[in-house]
Structure formats: structure tokens, C-alpha cells
Write a protein that holds these residues in place. Structure first.
Motif, PDB file in Angstrom:
ATOM      1  N   LEU A 144     -11.977  -6.132 -11.760  1.00 44.79           N
ATOM      2  CA  LEU A 144     -12.264  -6.943 -10.589  1.00 44.79           C
ATOM      3  C   LEU A 144     -11.971  -6.034  -9.404  1.00 44.79           C
ATOM      4  CD1 LEU A 144     -12.760  -9.989  -9.734  1.00 44.79           C
ATOM      5  CD2 LEU A 144     -10.300 -10.137  -9.495  1.00 44.79           C
ATOM      6  N   TYR A 145     -12.831  -6.103  -8.391  1.00 47.54           N
ATOM      7  CA  TYR A 145     -12.703  -5.166  -7.284  1.00 47.54           C
ATOM      8  C   TYR A 145     -12.481  -5.911  -5.978  1.00 47.54           C
ATOM      9  CZ  TYR A 145     -14.017  -1.691 -10.643  1.00 47.54           C
ATOM     10  OH  TYR A 145     -14.001  -0.871 -11.733  1.00 47.54           O
ATOM     11  N   TYR A 146     -11.784  -5.281  -5.059  1.00 45.24           N
ATOM     12  CA  TYR A 146     -11.577  -5.897  -3.749  1.00 45.24           C
ATOM     13  C   TYR A 146     -11.882  -4.883  -2.666  1.00 45.24           C
ATOM     14  CZ  TYR A 146      -7.139  -3.327  -3.422  1.00 45.24           C
ATOM     15  OH  TYR A 146      -6.187  -2.341  -3.364  1.00 45.24           O
ATOM     16  N   ARG A 147     -12.156  -5.380  -1.480  1.00 45.98           N
ATOM     17  CA  ARG A 147     -12.403  -4.493  -0.356  1.00 45.98           C
ATOM     18  C   ARG A 147     -11.068  -4.139   0.276  1.00 45.98           C
ATOM     19  NH1 ARG A 147     -17.700  -5.804   2.782  1.00 45.98           N
ATOM     20  NH2 ARG A 147     -17.483  -3.565   2.803  1.00 45.98           N
ATOM     21  N   ILE A 148     -10.850  -2.865   0.510  1.00 46.55           N
ATOM     22  CA  ILE A 148      -9.580  -2.439   1.107  1.00 46.55           C
ATOM     23  C   ILE A 148      -9.545  -2.839   2.573  1.00 46.55           C
ATOM     24  CG2 ILE A 148      -8.037  -0.498   1.577  1.00 46.55           C
ATOM     25  CD1 ILE A 148      -9.612   1.132  -0.389  1.00 46.55           C
ATOM     26  N   PRO A 149      -8.531  -3.630   2.984  1.00 55.03           N
ATOM     27  CA  PRO A 149      -8.391  -3.903   4.406  1.00 55.03           C
ATOM     28  C   PRO A 149      -7.767  -2.687   5.097  1.00 55.03           C
ATOM     29  CG  PRO A 149      -7.253  -5.541   3.026  1.00 55.03           C
ATOM     30  CD  PRO A 149      -7.552  -4.354   2.173  1.00 55.03           C
ATOM     31  N   LYS A 150      -8.321  -2.356   6.244  1.00 54.63           N
ATOM     32  CA  LYS A 150      -7.786  -1.222   6.993  1.00 54.63           C
ATOM     33  C   LYS A 150      -7.163  -1.768   8.277  1.00 54.63           C
ATOM     34  CE  LYS A 150      -9.941   3.171   7.320  1.00 54.63           C
ATOM     35  NZ  LYS A 150     -11.138   3.903   7.737  1.00 54.63           N
ATOM     36  N   VAL A 151      -5.934  -1.377   8.547  1.00 56.55           N
ATOM     37  CA  VAL A 151      -5.257  -1.844   9.763  1.00 56.55           C
ATOM     38  C   VAL A 151      -5.613  -0.896  10.898  1.00 56.55           C
ATOM     39  CG1 VAL A 151      -3.060  -2.454  10.816  1.00 56.55           C
ATOM     40  CG2 VAL A 151      -3.350  -2.658   8.330  1.00 56.55           C
ATOM     41  N   LYS A 152      -6.350  -1.428  11.899  1.00 57.58           N
ATOM     42  CA  LYS A 152      -6.830  -0.565  12.974  1.00 57.58           C
ATOM     43  C   LYS A 152      -6.142  -0.837  14.312  1.00 57.58           C
ATOM     44  CE  LYS A 152     -10.360   1.524  12.884  1.00 57.58           C
ATOM     45  NZ  LYS A 152     -11.224   2.579  12.433  1.00 57.58           N
ATOM     46  N   ALA A 153      -5.496  -1.989  14.420  1.00 66.89           N
ATOM     47  CA  ALA A 153      -4.839  -2.347  15.675  1.00 66.89           C
ATOM     48  C   ALA A 153      -3.701  -3.303  15.354  1.00 66.89           C
ATOM     49  CB  ALA A 153      -5.850  -3.017  16.610  1.00 66.89           C
ATOM     50  N   SER A 157      -0.097 -14.644   1.377  1.00 69.61           N
ATOM     51  CA  SER A 157       0.471 -13.405   0.860  1.00 69.61           C
ATOM     52  C   SER A 157       0.953 -12.579   2.041  1.00 69.61           C
ATOM     53  CB  SER A 157      -0.580 -12.639   0.056  1.00 69.61           C
ATOM     54  OG  SER A 157      -0.038 -11.421  -0.414  1.00 69.61           O
ATOM     55  N   CYS A 158       1.943 -11.740   1.803  1.00 69.48           N
ATOM     56  CA  CYS A 158       2.465 -10.926   2.915  1.00 69.48           C
ATOM     57  C   CYS A 158       2.624  -9.470   2.473  1.00 69.48           C
ATOM     58  CB  CYS A 158       3.802 -11.502   3.380  1.00 69.48           C
ATOM     59  SG  CYS A 158       4.606 -10.512   4.642  1.00 69.48           S
ATOM     60  N   PHE A 159       3.591  -9.214   1.599  1.00 72.14           N
ATOM     61  CA  PHE A 159       3.853  -7.831   1.192  1.00 72.14           C
ATOM     62  C   PHE A 159       2.649  -7.196   0.511  1.00 72.14           C
ATOM     63  CE2 PHE A 159       5.237  -4.636  -1.836  1.00 72.14           C
ATOM     64  CZ  PHE A 159       5.957  -3.795  -0.998  1.00 72.14           C
ATOM     65  N   THR A 160       1.973  -7.954  -0.365  1.00 70.07           N
ATOM     66  CA  THR A 160       0.840  -7.403  -1.107  1.00 70.07           C
ATOM     67  C   THR A 160      -0.305  -7.050  -0.169  1.00 70.07           C
ATOM     68  OG1 THR A 160       1.489  -8.696  -3.025  1.00 70.07           O
ATOM     69  CG2 THR A 160      -0.779  -7.874  -3.004  1.00 70.07           C
ATOM     70  N   LEU A 161      -0.511  -7.903   0.823  1.00 70.90           N
ATOM     71  CA  LEU A 161      -1.545  -7.610   1.817  1.00 70.90           C
ATOM     72  C   LEU A 161      -1.231  -6.294   2.524  1.00 70.90           C
ATOM     73  CD1 LEU A 161      -4.047  -8.403   3.428  1.00 70.90           C
ATOM     74  CD2 LEU A 161      -2.618  -9.912   4.822  1.00 70.90           C
ATOM     75  N   ALA A 162       0.049  -6.088   2.842  1.00 71.93           N
ATOM     76  CA  ALA A 162       0.448  -4.832   3.494  1.00 71.93           C
ATOM     77  C   ALA A 162       0.316  -3.661   2.524  1.00 71.93           C
ATOM     78  CB  ALA A 162       1.882  -4.942   4.000  1.00 71.93           C
ATOM     79  N   ALA A 163       0.788  -3.852   1.297  1.00 69.26           N
ATOM     80  CA  ALA A 163       0.839  -2.748   0.337  1.00 69.26           C
ATOM     81  C   ALA A 163      -0.551  -2.260  -0.064  1.00 69.26           C
ATOM     82  CB  ALA A 163       1.624  -3.173  -0.905  1.00 69.26           C
ATOM     83  N   LEU A 164      -1.520  -3.159  -0.150  1.00 64.76           N
ATOM     84  CA  LEU A 164      -2.854  -2.754  -0.599  1.00 64.76           C
ATOM     85  C   LEU A 164      -3.789  -2.435   0.568  1.00 64.76           C
ATOM     86  CD1 LEU A 164      -3.481  -5.123  -3.660  1.00 64.76           C
ATOM     87  CD2 LEU A 164      -2.359  -2.899  -3.584  1.00 64.76           C
ATOM     88  N   SER A 165      -3.268  -2.526   1.788  1.00 57.89           N
ATOM     89  CA  SER A 165      -4.090  -2.165   2.942  1.00 57.89           C
ATOM     90  C   SER A 165      -3.886  -0.691   3.278  1.00 57.89           C
ATOM     91  CB  SER A 165      -3.688  -2.999   4.164  1.00 57.89           C
ATOM     92  OG  SER A 165      -4.034  -4.339   3.962  1.00 57.89           O
ATOM     93  N   GLU A 166      -4.811  -0.187   4.067  1.00 60.22           N
ATOM     94  CA  GLU A 166      -4.694   1.189   4.524  1.00 60.22           C
ATOM     95  C   GLU A 166      -4.227   1.109   5.977  1.00 60.22           C
ATOM     96  OE1 GLU A 166      -8.327   3.168   3.264  1.00 60.22           O
ATOM     97  OE2 GLU A 166      -7.952   4.629   4.858  1.00 60.22           O
ATOM     98  N   ASP A 167      -3.040   1.587   6.230  1.00 57.25           N
ATOM     99  CA  ASP A 167      -2.472   1.437   7.566  1.00 57.25           C
ATOM    100  C   ASP A 167      -2.841   2.619   8.458  1.00 57.25           C
ATOM    101  OD1 ASP A 167      -0.987   0.911   9.799  1.00 57.25           O
ATOM    102  OD2 ASP A 167       0.910   1.570   8.912  1.00 57.25           O
ATOM    103  N   LYS A 168      -3.659   2.354   9.465  1.00 54.85           N
ATOM    104  CA  LYS A 168      -4.034   3.410  10.409  1.00 54.85           C
ATOM    105  C   LYS A 168      -3.428   3.133  11.782  1.00 54.85           C
ATOM    106  CE  LYS A 168      -6.984   5.661   7.770  1.00 54.85           C
ATOM    107  NZ  LYS A 168      -6.657   6.996   7.294  1.00 54.85           N
TER     108      LYS A 168
END
Ligand SMILES: [Zn+2]
Lengths: 322, 324
Positions: free
Chosen positions: A96-105, A133-144
Motif C-alpha cells: 500500500l502506498y502513500y504520498r509523502i507530505p512535505k513540510v514547506k512552511a 495522528s501526530c508523531f507518525t505524521l511528523a515521522a513520515l513527512s519530509e521536513d523542509k
């Protein structure tokens, strides 16, 4: 020995009824992240259907099946300002695949996230868990943007706190925080998450569930016992022996939600074995309630198999309460 | 195998013509007969083969006109599988996920008649792609076998029977599609054993196609697989993975995915020539097969054709340069 009352529940996702799957495919296409253009009455009909499936199987605390969620992350991230969606990656060890959320701001909550969906479900059934969800959203996102995990997790926690308050205003009694990534976390992440939960709960009058799955909970014990939640959800399919031992070793003064049947296979469990396992868990825990559930959301199954799985779960524990 | 330098080939699928899609929908509604549908498939294959020939492909396949999907198509033809319904892959994309509910056994042929039909209509070399047992099991539920491993080996025996039949009919190049292998590096031994079973007694050139996952986690281990060629996607990953394969001597032929199937942009001949040259840093040119990253089925057919044509032209020009 006083046994806890055993209550069957679900974790979150439920396969979309086939007609609703086709409907979404039509209104959203194959590529979009979803959301727009969905008729509320049509959506409500689908939610009513999956709640009925759960109730008929014997479930007593429900979820709305997350029927509009394309995955755990993007449904939350697309409603939060500051996220952008990126390419597809594999969701843990699932096909199962998900789209990576990228933190831009800086992340901000400028609109409701799941409140509107909750309102629909609540009009059908009062015993509904709202899933965030909180930690998982942060952990699986790409923080820019943040450059450090604490700030990112804390900002998400503030957003989830605002959302939880809004949910409670609409009637929510149960808030569930899904955190599979916590089972892969480092020790310092656990103290971040402990603080994050304090933030999420602040001023929110509801029963809080922290739910984990996909592996045993070795990495979060004993720290998780100090988290300010009412119920801890553990995966007793992937980690039966280990989780049982953890509970024995450290004791637990919280309630447990035991993921006891495998939400990721169509193979049906032996009812007797499930019952024995629930009894073994029940002997160790001493909360008022022992929630039992599939170990994961049910979206990994074809529609017809989801209710069959829930029936196995509910019938296995049916006579424990008597 | 004695082939010319830089043979060009396809991974397997090609866009279905719009008229075929429409007929399939009508067929599913029961509006047209089996016989008409069969003829339609034959016609579609002829058209697609012609396109590949015009593009200049040396080793071709039938574009998988008859296959809807690479898991359930085979599962329906193997005893022991059933299909309960669709399961999500991502977003609104689903596939009919098979379940193993009984002992897996050979029932119908999987690709023999497709091969025989294709042999009648082209003089070019043919490659027969077939999904590998490891991937079929990974993409299915297992209700019957005690372990995944047992299921994989049982299925490998079934696929082996099919490959032997194909060779009896004259097939000499078979490609095992195993995209799930790089997604489970921890089970690489199981995958390797499965290939050994699949290829046992099969006297043909064997390629293995993999297009997901992290290649660094299965290299150099995949060199121990009992295959002649390893075919991988490179273009979609911006050729970054070339570095991974330089670390150890690459002892197989290399199927080099040099055209991206995930974008509609048509790479120029010059660009593709540069791409192919990157393969020469892994193996010498005589071990390189030129192909797109993966099947072309998701592209509009004009785009698929242009991509193939430029790819074949690029290979031709490089071939001339190398042969001097
Ligand atoms: Zn591929």
C-alpha cells in the motif's frame, strides 16, 4: 480476580463499499488527493453502511471507516496549511502506498480537518472514535522547514489539540491517536511524544486512545505507561508473546485495546485460540474495559472479508463477559 | 545467446487501443461474444506488434493486450487461487487481490497460446514475460500454506511447468517479472530459491525484471540468481542507481531501463544515447540490452511509440559508433 469488560472495536479504516469506491473513482479520478466534489448524502450513505456492517458483526465502539482517507497521512496533511504532497512511497511493509507530505512552511490549522466527517458519523452513531495522528505524521513527512523534530511534532500537536476541541464540541467522547511510527521510534522521540500528548489533551474532555500497530511495542515500553492517555492500543497479532511479556513485566494501570485478529489477511482465525488469547491478556490488565479489535485498519481486506473478520473477533469474545 | 550489439526490447505491456478498451467494457457487460472478443484481441496484438516493428524493436512481446493486470491474470489460471474482491494500492487505485485457498497446481496454460499466436505474426525475436512466484505470493493473501516460503516454492513449481511448455513450443527468451523482490531484501534467499525452481530444466535465455524498491539492499546478492540477465529501471530514478552496481563486478547481462515510463515527455535520441552510455560503466556494451524502465501501458499510445522509436534509433547510432 476481577475481569475487565470486553468491548469489541475497530481501529480505523474500513474497505469502501464497492459502489462507493466506484463513485470516488468517478468524482476524484485516479490521481487526485481527494476531497472536493463529494456529495454529502452519498458519503453519509456509505458511512451508514460501514457502521451497520460493524454493528451487525458485534462491534460496540465504532469508527467511520475513514472512507475519504486515501492514507493515514495525506488526509490530515492536505487540510493543514504548510504541507505539500509529494511522490508515492510504501506504507510500512504493506503493498500500500502513500504520498509523502512535505513540510514547506509553518504548519497551521485554518480549517476543520476531520470535523465534518465526524459530524456525519455522529449523526448515525454516538459511540464513534475520532481518529487523528501526530508523531507518525511528523515521522513520515519530509521536513523542509523546521529542521528539528520537536518543533514539528509540537506544532502538529497544537493543531490536533484545536481539532480535538472542535470534535468534542460536536459530541466526540473518544479521540484516538494512531501512531504506528512510534514503534520504530528512538527513546528521545518518546519524550517528545509524551509532551505532545499533553498539548493535544489540553482542555479536551474526552477519552484518549493511543494506538500502535504493525509490530510489537518493545521500543515504547515502559515510557508509554507515563503518557497521559486512557487507553493504549497494541498489536497482539504481530507481537503476541512480546506484548504479553511487556505487560507482565511492567504492569499497566491504563486500559488496553488489544489488536487480536489479523486485519491484513483473509485467513480467518480460530475462535477458540482468539478467546484464549483475550483471556490471557485480560488476566494481566486491570482496567475497567478491555477493548479488542483487529490489529490494524481493515482496508487491507476486500469488502466482504472485513465483516467476516469482525464476526470472528466478536464471536470469539462473545461469552467472556457473561 | 548470439545477438547483435545493444539489442532493443520492451518490458512487456503496451497501451491498449481505445477501441479495444471499449470492446472489453462491452464484453464484461455480456454484450459481445467470446469469439468476437478473441478476434479483437488478435487484431490488437497485430496492431501493437506492427507498431513495435516500425519503432525498430528487436525483441518484442504482444503488448499484453489480453492481460488486465499482472497478478490476478495469472492467479485466475492457476488452481488454488481465488479472488474475493479488490484491495487498495493507493488513493483510488485498486487491484483484484488473489487469495491462496488450496494447494497450488498447474491448471491452464498461462502464456503458451499467446506465444504461439505471436510466433505466427512476426519474424522478430520474442520475449515471453511472466510474473514470478515471489511477486505473485507477495501480492496475494495466503490462507493455505503454513509459511510464505512454502507458498512461493509451490507456485514456482507451477510456473516451471509453464516455462517448460513454452520452451517445447519454441520460446527461447523468458522474462520473470519480479518487482516485489527488491521490496523484501530480508527474503532474498526465498526469492533466489524460487528462481532456481522456476528455471530448472528450462533451456532458454532467462531475464529477470525488477522495478520497485531499493536496489542497494539486494546487490550484489541478485548476481547469485540463476538467470542470464537482470533488467532494471534506471531512468525513473535519474540514473542515480548506476553507482550501486559499479561497486561489484556485474556478472550478468544487463537490461538497462533507459526511457522513463512515468512521464509523457519524449526523450530525444541524443539524450537516450547518453543514458545508454551510462550502462557501459556497469558492464561492457556487449552485455547490455536496451529497453524502457517498465511496461508502457500507462502512456498514450503515440507517446509510447515515439519513446520506443527514439530508443531504437539511439541504440542503432551507438551500435554503429561502437562497431566503427
Ligand atoms: Zn516493471
Amino acid at each position: 480476580m476481577i475481569m475487565s469488560r470486553v468491548i469489541p472495536t475497530t481501529v480505523g479504516s474500513y474497505p469502501r463499499p464497492p459502489w462507493f469506491r466506484e463513485y470516488l473513482r468517478k468524482v476524484e479520478g485516479l490521481q487526485k488527493e481527494g476531497g472536493g466534489g463529494i456529495d454529502e448524502a452519498t458519503y453519509a450513505k456509505a458511512v451508514a453502511e460501514v457502521i451497520r456492517e460493524q454493528r451487525d458483526a458485534g462491534v460496540r465502539v465504532f469508527t467511520d471507516g475513514q472512507l475519504l482517507w486515501h492514507d493515514l497521512l495525506c488526509h490530515l496533511a492536505t487540510k493543514i496549511d504548510g504541507f505539500e504532497m509529494n511522490g508515492l512511497v510504501r506504507y510500512f511493509d504493506n503493498n500500500l502506498y502513500y504520498r509523502i507530505p512535505k513540510v514547506k512552511a509553518k504548519l497551521e490549522r485554518k480549517r476543520n480537518i476531520i470535523v465534518d466527517e465526524f459530524r456525519v458519523a455522529y449523526s448515525i452513531e454516538r459511540e464513534i472514535k475520532a481518529v487523528l495522528s501526530c508523531f507518525t505524521l511528523a515521522a513520515l513527512s519530509e521536513d523542509k522547514f523546521y529542521g528539528n523534530k520537536t518543533d514539528l511534532v509540537m506544532d502538529i500537536a497544537h493543531i490536533m489539540n484545536q481539532e480535538a476541541k472542535e470534535l468534542v464540541k460536536k459530541g466526540a467522547k473518544y479521540i484516538q491517536i494512531d501512531e504506528p511510527s512510534l514503534l520504530y521510534a528512538e527513546k528521545e522521540d518518546l519524550s517528545i511524544m509524551k509532551d505532545a500528548i499533553e498539548v493535544i489533551r489540553r482542555g479536551v474532555d474526552a477519552k484518549f486512545f493511543l494506538v500502535t500497530y504493525f509490530r510489537d511495542a518493545e521500543r515504547i515500553f515502559p515510557e508509554v505507561l507515563d503518557f497521559n492517555v486512557d487507553v493504549i492500543g497494541l498489536d497482539f497479532v504481530e507481537g503476541y508473546e512480546k506484548n504479553l511479556n511487556l505487560l507482565r513485566e511492567f504492569g499497566v494501570d491504563k486500559e488496553i485495546q488489544a489488536g487480536i485478529v489479523d486485519g491484513r489477511t483473509t485467513k480467518m482465525e480460530d475462535k477458540e485460540q482468539v478467546r484464549r488469547r483475550v483471556e490471557a491478556i485480560n488476566e494481566i490488565v486491570n482496567g475497567e474495559t478491555l477493548y479488542v479489535s483487529p490489529n490494524t485498519g481493515l482496508e487491507f481486506l476486500p469488502y466482504s472479508k472485513a465483516s467476516e473478520k469482525l464476526k470472528i473477533l466478536c464471536r470469539s469474545v462473545g461469552d467472556i463477559n457473561e | 545467446m548470439n545477438r547483435r550489439l545493444l539489442p532493443t526490447t520492451v518490458v512487456g505491456s503496451y497501451p491498449k487501443p481505445n477501441w479495444l478498451r471499449r470492446l472489453i467494457r462491452e464484453y464484461e457487460k455480456g454484450e459481445i461474444s467470446d469469439k468476437v472478443m478473441r478476434r479483437a484481441y488478435d487484431d490488437a496484438v497485430k496492431a501493437v506488434v506492427k507498431e513495435q516493428e516500425l519503432a525498430g524493436v528487436d525483441i518484442l512481446w504482444d503488448g499484453e493486450m489480453r492481460r488486465d493486470e499482472m497478478t490476478s491474470y495469472f492467479a485466475r489460471r492457476i488452481e488454488g487461487f481465488t479472488i474475493y474482491g479488490e484491495v487498495r494500492v493507493w488513493g483510488n487505485n485498486y487491484y483484484p487481490k488473489p487469495a491462496i485457498v488450496d494447494e497450488l497446481r498447474y491448471k491452464d496454460e498461462l502464456a503458451v497460446s499467446d506465444y504461439k499466436f505471436l510466433r505466427k505474426i512476426t519474424d522478430r525475436e520474442i520475449k515471453v514475460p511472466i510474473t514470478g512466484p515471489y511477486t505473485l505470493v507477495d501480492w496475494s493473501f495466503n490462507e493455505y500454506y503454513r509459511t510464505r516460503e512454502e507458498a512461493v516454492y509451490a507456485l514456482a513449481e507451477v510456473i516451471n511447468q509453464e516455462l517448460r511448455r513454452l520452451v517445447d513450443e519454441g520460446a527461447n527468451y523468458i522474462q520473470i517479472d519480479d518487482p516485489a523482490v527488491p521490496t523484501h531484501p530480508e527474503e532474498i534467499e526465498v526469492a533466489k530459491n524460487s528462481i532456481e525452481i522456476v528455471t530448472r530444466g528450462v533451456n532458454a535465455y532467462i531475464g529477470m525484471h525488477m522495478c520497485y524498491g531499493d536496489y542497494s539492499k539486494i546487490y550484489p546478492e541478485i548476481l547469485e540468481f540463476d538467470v542470464d540477465q537482470i533488467d532494471l529501471e534506471f531512468a525513473n530514478r535519474g540514473f542515480k542507481d548506476v553507482e550501486i552496481f559499479k561497486e561489484y563486478e556485474f556478472t550478468k547481462d544487463l537490461g538497462f531501463g533507459c526511457v522513463d515510463v512515468h512521464t509523457r515527455r519524449i526523450e530525444s535520441v541524443e539524450e537516450i544515447k547518453d543514458n545508454i552510455r551510462k550502462a557501459f560503466s556497469i558492464v561492457e556494451p556487449k552485455r547490455v540490452y536496451v529497453d524502457p524502465d517498465c511496461g508502457l501501458k500507462l502512456l498514450p499510445s503515440e507517446v509510447a511509440f515515439e519513446k520506443l522509436r527514439n530508443m531504437c534509433q539511439a541504440a542503432r547510432e551507438l551500435r554503429e559508433d561502437l562497431e566503427g
